[in-house]
Design a protein around this motif. Structure first.
Motif, PDB file in Angstrom:
ATOM      1  N   ALA A 118      -8.515  11.898   9.767  1.00 48.02           N
ATOM      2  CA  ALA A 118      -6.866  11.383   9.340  1.00 48.02           C
ATOM      3  C   ALA A 118      -6.905  12.382   8.793  1.00 48.02           C
ATOM      4  CB  ALA A 118      -7.370  10.742   7.594  1.00 48.02           C
ATOM      5  N   ASN A 119      -5.029  12.430   9.540  1.00 48.18           N
ATOM      6  CA  ASN A 119      -4.671  13.523   8.947  1.00 48.18           C
ATOM      7  C   ASN A 119      -4.308  14.259   7.639  1.00 48.18           C
ATOM      8  OD1 ASN A 119      -2.630  16.381   9.904  1.00 48.18           O
ATOM      9  ND2 ASN A 119      -1.758  14.543  11.166  1.00 48.18           N
ATOM     10  N   VAL A 120      -4.541  15.472   7.659  1.00 45.93           N
ATOM     11  CA  VAL A 120      -4.255  16.005   6.255  1.00 45.93           C
ATOM     12  C   VAL A 120      -2.898  16.533   6.094  1.00 45.93           C
ATOM     13  CG1 VAL A 120      -6.777  16.564   5.524  1.00 45.93           C
ATOM     14  CG2 VAL A 120      -5.513  18.111   7.105  1.00 45.93           C
ATOM     15  N   GLU A 121      -1.886  16.818   6.989  1.00 41.47           N
ATOM     16  CA  GLU A 121      -0.768  17.086   7.512  1.00 41.47           C
ATOM     17  C   GLU A 121       0.299  15.397   6.850  1.00 41.47           C
ATOM     18  OE1 GLU A 121      -0.439  18.829  10.606  1.00 41.47           O
ATOM     19  OE2 GLU A 121      -1.472  20.822  10.264  1.00 41.47           O
ATOM     20  N   CYS A 122      -0.620  14.574   6.546  1.00 36.52           N
ATOM     21  CA  CYS A 122       0.935  13.227   6.667  1.00 36.52           C
ATOM     22  C   CYS A 122       0.915  13.576   5.056  1.00 36.52           C
ATOM     23  CB  CYS A 122      -0.052  12.514   7.649  1.00 36.52           C
ATOM     24  SG  CYS A 122       0.535  12.060   9.527  1.00 36.52           S
ATOM     25  N   ASP A 123       1.228  12.032   4.516  1.00 33.90           N
ATOM     26  CA  ASP A 123       1.623  12.029   3.213  1.00 33.90           C
ATOM     27  C   ASP A 123      -0.114  11.463   3.129  1.00 33.90           C
ATOM     28  OD1 ASP A 123       0.962   8.955   4.593  1.00 33.90           O
ATOM     29  OD2 ASP A 123       2.712   8.458   3.741  1.00 33.90           O
ATOM     30  N   ASN A 124      -0.290  11.295   2.175  1.00 35.51           N
ATOM     31  CA  ASN A 124      -2.029  10.836   1.873  1.00 35.51           C
ATOM     32  C   ASN A 124      -2.859   9.623   1.887  1.00 35.51           C
ATOM     33  OD1 ASN A 124      -3.860  13.079   0.755  1.00 35.51           O
ATOM     34  ND2 ASN A 124      -3.336  12.196  -1.267  1.00 35.51           N
ATOM     35  N   SER A 125      -1.320   8.629   2.763  1.00 38.76           N
ATOM     36  CA  SER A 125      -2.111   7.025   2.624  1.00 38.76           C
ATOM     37  C   SER A 125      -3.195   6.734   3.496  1.00 38.76           C
ATOM     38  CB  SER A 125      -0.984   6.259   3.387  1.00 38.76           C
ATOM     39  OG  SER A 125      -0.450   6.700   4.106  1.00 38.76           O
ATOM     40  N   MET A 126      -3.460   7.362   4.930  1.00 37.39           N
ATOM     41  CA  MET A 126      -5.086   7.406   4.822  1.00 37.39           C
ATOM     42  C   MET A 126      -6.585   7.872   3.990  1.00 37.39           C
ATOM     43  SD  MET A 126      -5.836   5.471   7.725  1.00 37.39           S
ATOM     44  CE  MET A 126      -7.455   5.279   8.865  1.00 37.39           C
ATOM     45  N   ILE A 127      -5.996   8.796   4.278  1.00 41.94           N
ATOM     46  CA  ILE A 127      -6.862   9.604   2.732  1.00 41.94           C
ATOM     47  C   ILE A 127      -7.214   9.046   1.841  1.00 41.94           C
ATOM     48  CG2 ILE A 127      -7.401  11.598   1.355  1.00 41.94           C
ATOM     49  CD1 ILE A 127      -5.994  13.321   3.916  1.00 41.94           C
ATOM     50  N   ARG A 128      -5.932   8.226   1.133  1.00 38.01           N
ATOM     51  CA  ARG A 128      -6.567   7.226  -0.161  1.00 38.01           C
ATOM     52  C   ARG A 128      -7.214   5.843   0.284  1.00 38.01           C
ATOM     53  NH1 ARG A 128      -2.690   8.164  -4.031  1.00 38.01           N
ATOM     54  NH2 ARG A 128      -3.638   6.155  -4.988  1.00 38.01           N
ATOM     55  N   PHE A 129      -6.441   6.065   0.954  1.00 35.43           N
ATOM     56  CA  PHE A 129      -6.919   4.031   1.766  1.00 35.43           C
ATOM     57  C   PHE A 129      -8.225   4.224   2.421  1.00 35.43           C
ATOM     58  CE2 PHE A 129      -8.360   1.153   5.077  1.00 35.43           C
ATOM     59  CZ  PHE A 129      -7.846   0.278   4.175  1.00 35.43           C
ATOM     60  N   LEU A 130      -8.267   5.719   2.849  1.00 36.32           N
ATOM     61  CA  LEU A 130     -10.396   5.481   3.598  1.00 36.32           C
ATOM     62  C   LEU A 130     -11.299   5.703   1.242  1.00 36.32           C
ATOM     63  CD1 LEU A 130      -9.960   7.571   6.174  1.00 36.32           C
ATOM     64  CD2 LEU A 130     -10.707   5.328   6.528  1.00 36.32           C
ATOM     65  N   THR A 131     -10.521   6.980   0.858  1.00 38.84           N
ATOM     66  CA  THR A 131     -11.373   6.978  -0.258  1.00 38.84           C
ATOM     67  C   THR A 131     -11.532   5.917  -0.518  1.00 38.84           C
ATOM     68  OG1 THR A 131     -10.503   9.630   0.125  1.00 38.84           O
ATOM     69  CG2 THR A 131     -11.399   8.697  -1.876  1.00 38.84           C
ATOM     70  N   LYS A 132     -10.738   4.697  -1.329  1.00 39.10           N
ATOM     71  CA  LYS A 132     -11.319   3.660  -1.626  1.00 39.10           C
ATOM     72  C   LYS A 132     -11.686   3.209  -1.002  1.00 39.10           C
ATOM     73  CE  LYS A 132      -7.711   0.571  -4.130  1.00 39.10           C
ATOM     74  NZ  LYS A 132      -6.981   0.078  -4.488  1.00 39.10           N
ATOM     75  N   ARG A 133     -12.439   3.353   0.119  1.00 34.88           N
ATOM     76  CA  ARG A 133     -13.132   2.336   0.430  1.00 34.88           C
ATOM     77  C   ARG A 133     -14.713   3.016   0.731  1.00 34.88           C
ATOM     78  NH1 ARG A 133      -8.397   0.719   1.247  1.00 34.88           N
ATOM     79  NH2 ARG A 133      -8.770  -1.908   1.186  1.00 34.88           N
ATOM     80  N   LYS A 134     -14.846   4.358   0.129  1.00 34.01           N
ATOM     81  CA  LYS A 134     -15.868   4.483  -0.220  1.00 34.01           C
ATOM     82  C   LYS A 134     -16.115   5.942   1.056  1.00 34.01           C
ATOM     83  CE  LYS A 134     -17.935   1.416  -3.329  1.00 34.01           C
ATOM     84  NZ  LYS A 134     -17.622   0.482  -3.093  1.00 34.01           N
ATOM     85  N   PHE A 135     -15.716   5.998   2.248  1.00 34.51           N
ATOM     86  CA  PHE A 135     -15.726   6.704   3.282  1.00 34.51           C
ATOM     87  C   PHE A 135     -15.714   8.446   2.171  1.00 34.51           C
ATOM     88  CE2 PHE A 135     -13.798   3.820   5.432  1.00 34.51           C
ATOM     89  CZ  PHE A 135     -13.837   4.238   7.073  1.00 34.51           C
ATOM     90  N   ALA A 136     -16.733   9.291   2.505  1.00 35.49           N
ATOM     91  CA  ALA A 136     -16.856  10.965   0.996  1.00 35.49           C
ATOM     92  C   ALA A 136     -16.276  11.700   3.178  1.00 35.49           C
ATOM     93  CB  ALA A 136     -18.235  11.128   1.805  1.00 35.49           C
ATOM     94  N   LYS A 137     -15.616  12.739   1.599  1.00 37.10           N
ATOM     95  CA  LYS A 137     -14.707  13.472   2.864  1.00 37.10           C
ATOM     96  C   LYS A 137     -15.446  14.727   3.529  1.00 37.10           C
ATOM     97  CE  LYS A 137     -10.510  13.310  -0.142  1.00 37.10           C
ATOM     98  NZ  LYS A 137      -9.834  13.294  -0.889  1.00 37.10           N
ATOM     99  N   GLY A 138     -15.070  15.002   4.328  1.00 38.97           N
ATOM    100  CA  GLY A 138     -16.041  15.664   5.669  1.00 38.97           C
ATOM    101  C   GLY A 138     -15.301  16.937   5.831  1.00 38.97           C
ATOM    102  N   HIS A 139     -15.175  17.839   6.560  1.00 43.08           N
ATOM    103  CA  HIS A 139     -14.400  19.316   7.091  1.00 43.08           C
ATOM    104  C   HIS A 139     -12.491  18.475   6.850  1.00 43.08           C
ATOM    105  CE1 HIS A 139     -17.594  21.990   6.249  1.00 43.08           C
ATOM    106  NE2 HIS A 139     -18.699  20.672   7.241  1.00 43.08           N
TER     107      HIS A 139
END
Ligand code: COA
Length: 148
Positions: A118-139
């Motif tokens: 997920a592109n950290v420079e974009c709005d947070n939508s994808m990161i929020r979407f994945l986090t909500k679905r229990k994806f853990a954050k990596g590097h």
């Protein structure tokens, strides 16, 4: 709105839709994906490529890439390569429906793990979407490329 598998006939509409999505562009010079590779992703019967359609118009798609060489390993991985919904139809649960339908198909294919970027420079939508679905954050990585 229906969710269905993408077919070769959808290629042109899907590719031009994908070409307009700024969040997909990882390279300053190249298109989001080669046309040939994109077509192969639709037709290869290994990947999971679904689209959301409303009145014959594509308003979203999801692509999970599967590396079939993993076939004999205990863990089988699929990469969430693309997930997009037309800006006019966001926050209505369409990405969630694409994702849930794809996940059902991945289970049937024996996939045990999924991952994504997920592109950290974009709005947070994808990161929020994945986090909500229990994806853990990596590097966090920086994309770099050149022609050779
Ligand atoms: C990410 C994207 C696919 C989400 O599509 P969507 O149909 O709006 O998603 P949904 O309505 O199913 O939303 C589900 C969850 O995603 C998260 N989310 C979606 N948009 C969000 C936003 N703008 N801000 C914060 N969270 C957001 C939320 O957790 C949301 O759940 P909630 O509505 O209960 O809070 C869409 O924003 C998009 O196409 N973005 C551009 C393409 C992209 O960046 N894709 C990722 C790279 S492959």
């Amino acid at each position: 709105m229906i969710i269905r598998a993408a077919t070769e006939d959808d290629f042109e509409q899907l590719f031009s839709f994908g070409s307009m999505i700024v969040e997909f562009r990882v390279s300053a010079d190249e298109s989001f994906m080669d046309r040939d590779e994109f077509l192969l992703r639709i037709t290869n019967n290994e990947d999971v490529f679904l689209l959301a359609e409303l009145d014959s118009r594509i308003i979203g798609f999801i692509l999970f890439g599967i590396n079939d060489k993993d076939r004999l390993l205990k863990n089988k991985y699929a990469c969430l390569v693309y997930l997009v919904v037309d800006a006019d139809y966001r926050r209505k649960g369409i990405a969630g429906k694409l994702y849930d339908t794809a996940l059902g198909l991945l289970h049937k294919k024996g996939i045990t793990h999924i991952y994504s970027w997920a592109n950290v420079e974009c709005d947070n939508s994808m990161i929020r979407f994945l986090t909500k679905r229990k994806f853990a954050k990596g590097h966090q990585y920086m994309w770099m490329d050149r022609k050779i």
